[in-house]
Write a protein that holds these residues in place. Structure first.
Motif, PDB file in Angstrom:
ATOM      1  N   LEU A 160       0.805  -1.213   0.000  1.00 36.15           N
ATOM      2  CA  LEU A 160       0.000   0.000   0.000  1.00 36.15           C
ATOM      3  C   LEU A 160       0.842   1.270   0.000  1.00 36.15           C
ATOM      4  O   LEU A 160       0.311   2.368   0.110  1.00 36.15           O
ATOM      5  CB  LEU A 160      -0.951  -0.013   1.213  1.00 36.15           C
ATOM      6  N   GLY A 161       2.161   1.110  -0.111  1.00 33.81           N
ATOM      7  CA  GLY A 161       3.054   2.266  -0.149  1.00 33.81           C
ATOM      8  C   GLY A 161       3.672   2.535   1.209  1.00 33.81           C
ATOM      9  O   GLY A 161       3.712   1.664   2.080  1.00 33.81           O
ATOM     10  N   MET A 162       4.161   3.769   1.378  1.00 33.86           N
ATOM     11  CA  MET A 162       4.760   4.143   2.667  1.00 33.86           C
ATOM     12  C   MET A 162       3.687   4.102   3.747  1.00 33.86           C
ATOM     13  O   MET A 162       2.533   4.444   3.500  1.00 33.86           O
ATOM     14  CB  MET A 162       5.367   5.541   2.589  1.00 33.86           C
ATOM     15  N   VAL A 163       4.091   3.708   4.919  1.00 37.10           N
ATOM     16  CA  VAL A 163       3.161   3.576   6.038  1.00 37.10           C
ATOM     17  C   VAL A 163       2.637   4.959   6.424  1.00 37.10           C
ATOM     18  O   VAL A 163       3.425   5.877   6.655  1.00 37.10           O
ATOM     19  CB  VAL A 163       3.858   2.894   7.241  1.00 37.10           C
ATOM     20  N   PRO A 164       1.315   5.101   6.506  1.00 35.06           N
ATOM     21  CA  PRO A 164       0.754   6.407   6.876  1.00 35.06           C
ATOM     22  C   PRO A 164       0.958   6.706   8.355  1.00 35.06           C
ATOM     23  O   PRO A 164       1.048   5.798   9.178  1.00 35.06           O
ATOM     24  CB  PRO A 164      -0.733   6.250   6.556  1.00 35.06           C
ATOM     25  N   VAL A 165       1.022   7.969   8.681  1.00 31.47           N
ATOM     26  CA  VAL A 165       1.177   8.385  10.070  1.00 31.47           C
ATOM     27  C   VAL A 165      -0.146   8.300  10.837  1.00 31.47           C
ATOM     28  O   VAL A 165      -0.177   7.776  11.940  1.00 31.47           O
ATOM     29  CB  VAL A 165       1.790   9.796  10.157  1.00 31.47           C
ATOM     30  N   PRO A 166      -1.255   8.792  10.279  1.00 32.37           N
ATOM     31  CA  PRO A 166      -2.506   8.716  11.044  1.00 32.37           C
ATOM     32  C   PRO A 166      -2.910   7.264  11.325  1.00 32.37           C
ATOM     33  O   PRO A 166      -3.009   6.442  10.418  1.00 32.37           O
ATOM     34  CB  PRO A 166      -3.531   9.397  10.138  1.00 32.37           C
ATOM     35  N   MET A 167      -3.105   6.973  12.591  1.00 31.00           N
ATOM     36  CA  MET A 167      -3.465   5.611  12.990  1.00 31.00           C
ATOM     37  C   MET A 167      -4.786   5.196  12.350  1.00 31.00           C
ATOM     38  O   MET A 167      -4.949   4.034  11.979  1.00 31.00           O
ATOM     39  CB  MET A 167      -3.526   5.550  14.522  1.00 31.00           C
ATOM     40  N   SER A 168      -5.707   6.126  12.187  1.00 31.07           N
ATOM     41  CA  SER A 168      -6.999   5.784  11.589  1.00 31.07           C
ATOM     42  C   SER A 168      -6.834   5.295  10.152  1.00 31.07           C
ATOM     43  O   SER A 168      -7.518   4.363   9.727  1.00 31.07           O
ATOM     44  CB  SER A 168      -7.947   6.983  11.638  1.00 31.07           C
ATOM     45  N   THR A 169      -5.924   5.894   9.404  1.00 31.18           N
ATOM     46  CA  THR A 169      -5.659   5.472   8.028  1.00 31.18           C
ATOM     47  C   THR A 169      -5.037   4.079   8.024  1.00 31.18           C
ATOM     48  O   THR A 169      -5.433   3.209   7.230  1.00 31.18           O
ATOM     49  CB  THR A 169      -4.722   6.467   7.317  1.00 31.18           C
ATOM     50  N   LEU A 170      -4.089   3.869   8.911  1.00 28.54           N
ATOM     51  CA  LEU A 170      -3.422   2.573   9.017  1.00 28.54           C
ATOM     52  C   LEU A 170      -4.424   1.479   9.376  1.00 28.54           C
ATOM     53  O   LEU A 170      -4.484   0.435   8.727  1.00 28.54           O
ATOM     54  CB  LEU A 170      -2.305   2.661  10.062  1.00 28.54           C
ATOM     55  N   ILE A 171      -5.235   1.727  10.375  1.00 28.84           N
ATOM     56  CA  ILE A 171      -6.244   0.749  10.802  1.00 28.84           C
ATOM     57  C   ILE A 171      -7.221   0.479   9.668  1.00 28.84           C
ATOM     58  O   ILE A 171      -7.531  -0.681   9.366  1.00 28.84           O
ATOM     59  CB  ILE A 171      -7.002   1.262  12.050  1.00 28.84           C
ATOM     60  N   GLY A 172      -7.704   1.531   9.034  1.00 22.69           N
ATOM     61  CA  GLY A 172      -8.663   1.374   7.952  1.00 22.69           C
ATOM     62  C   GLY A 172      -8.142   0.540   6.798  1.00 22.69           C
ATOM     63  O   GLY A 172      -8.897  -0.148   6.122  1.00 22.69           O
ATOM     64  N   GLY A 173      -6.836   0.576   6.586  1.00 22.17           N
ATOM     65  CA  GLY A 173      -6.248  -0.155   5.465  1.00 22.17           C
ATOM     66  C   GLY A 173      -5.909  -1.604   5.742  1.00 22.17           C
ATOM     67  O   GLY A 173      -5.783  -2.400   4.813  1.00 22.17           O
ATOM     68  N   VAL A 174      -5.763  -1.978   7.029  1.00 20.04           N
ATOM     69  CA  VAL A 174      -5.254  -3.331   7.286  1.00 20.04           C
ATOM     70  C   VAL A 174      -5.984  -4.130   8.368  1.00 20.04           C
ATOM     71  O   VAL A 174      -5.700  -5.313   8.538  1.00 20.04           O
ATOM     72  CB  VAL A 174      -3.745  -3.303   7.624  1.00 20.04           C
TER      73      VAL A 174
END
Length: 187
Positions: free
Chosen positions: A119-133
């Motif tokens: 999905l590319g570089m790991v996002p900083v916002p935890m909500s984005t990270l959670i939403g993606g995985v």
């Protein structure tokens, strides 16, 4: 500073505590560029943070371009996997766990999943990270509860180990031991 032009190189890390408990940290430019070349995850997170206090857009846009060229999923994955393992051993071995310490393990585990899914570089916002995985509802609820406790100021509180989080962490750490990303290295 004078050390920058001297023969003996001085300290290349900037660390300072500002009023209001604002923790300032960073690297001297040459060191930052060397770390960028190695796809250093903390530097990549800083570059992609939605929180920016002061920025020279011309310079940082060029550095962000270079970050996308030098980004190495393999290096970042290895960093996050190691961070999860180390923090698990250091903080999650007791019967009670501090809210904040769970995040020290969960975030890097989710970062590994993000990288595995390309999905590319790991996002900083935890909500984005959670939403993606995060695919499981019970895990999502447990993580959301954890983040809610942190937001409400209970991050230092200790509580009995959460069975959903404990199972996820244990199984994910075990699974990640068998994952080896293809050697797609940056230039």
């Amino acid at each position: 500073e004078e050390w920058y032009l001297s023969i003996d190189q001085g300290r290349d890390v900037v660390e300072s505590m500002l009023p209001g408990d604002l923790d300032l940290s960073g690297w001297e430019l040459r060191k930052a560029l060397r770390l960028l070349r190695k796809s250093n995850p903390p530097l990549l997170e800083w570059l992609n943070s939605p929180t920016i206090y002061l920025e020279d857009e011309e310079i940082t846009s060029k550095i962000r371009e270079a970050a996308s060229v030098f980004y190495s999923p393999r290096n970042c994955f290895s960093h996050y996997r190691s961070m999860a393992r180390t923090n698990y051993r250091a903080y999650l071995q007791g019967e009670t766990v501090r809210t904040k310490k769970y995040l020290y393990v969960i975030r890097p585990l989710l970062a590994c999943r993000w990288i595995e899914r390309e999905l590319g570089m790991v996002p900083v916002p935890m909500s984005t990270l959670i939403g993606g995985v995060v695919d499981l509802t019970d895990l999502r609820v447990a993580i959301d509860d954890l983040l809610d406790r942190k937001t409400r100021g209970f991050e230092q509180d200790e509580a009995p180990a959460d069975p959903v989080l404990a199972e996820f962490i244990s199984l994910e750490l075990e699974r990640l031991e068998t994952v080896d990303l293809l050697p797609t290295e940056a230039p």
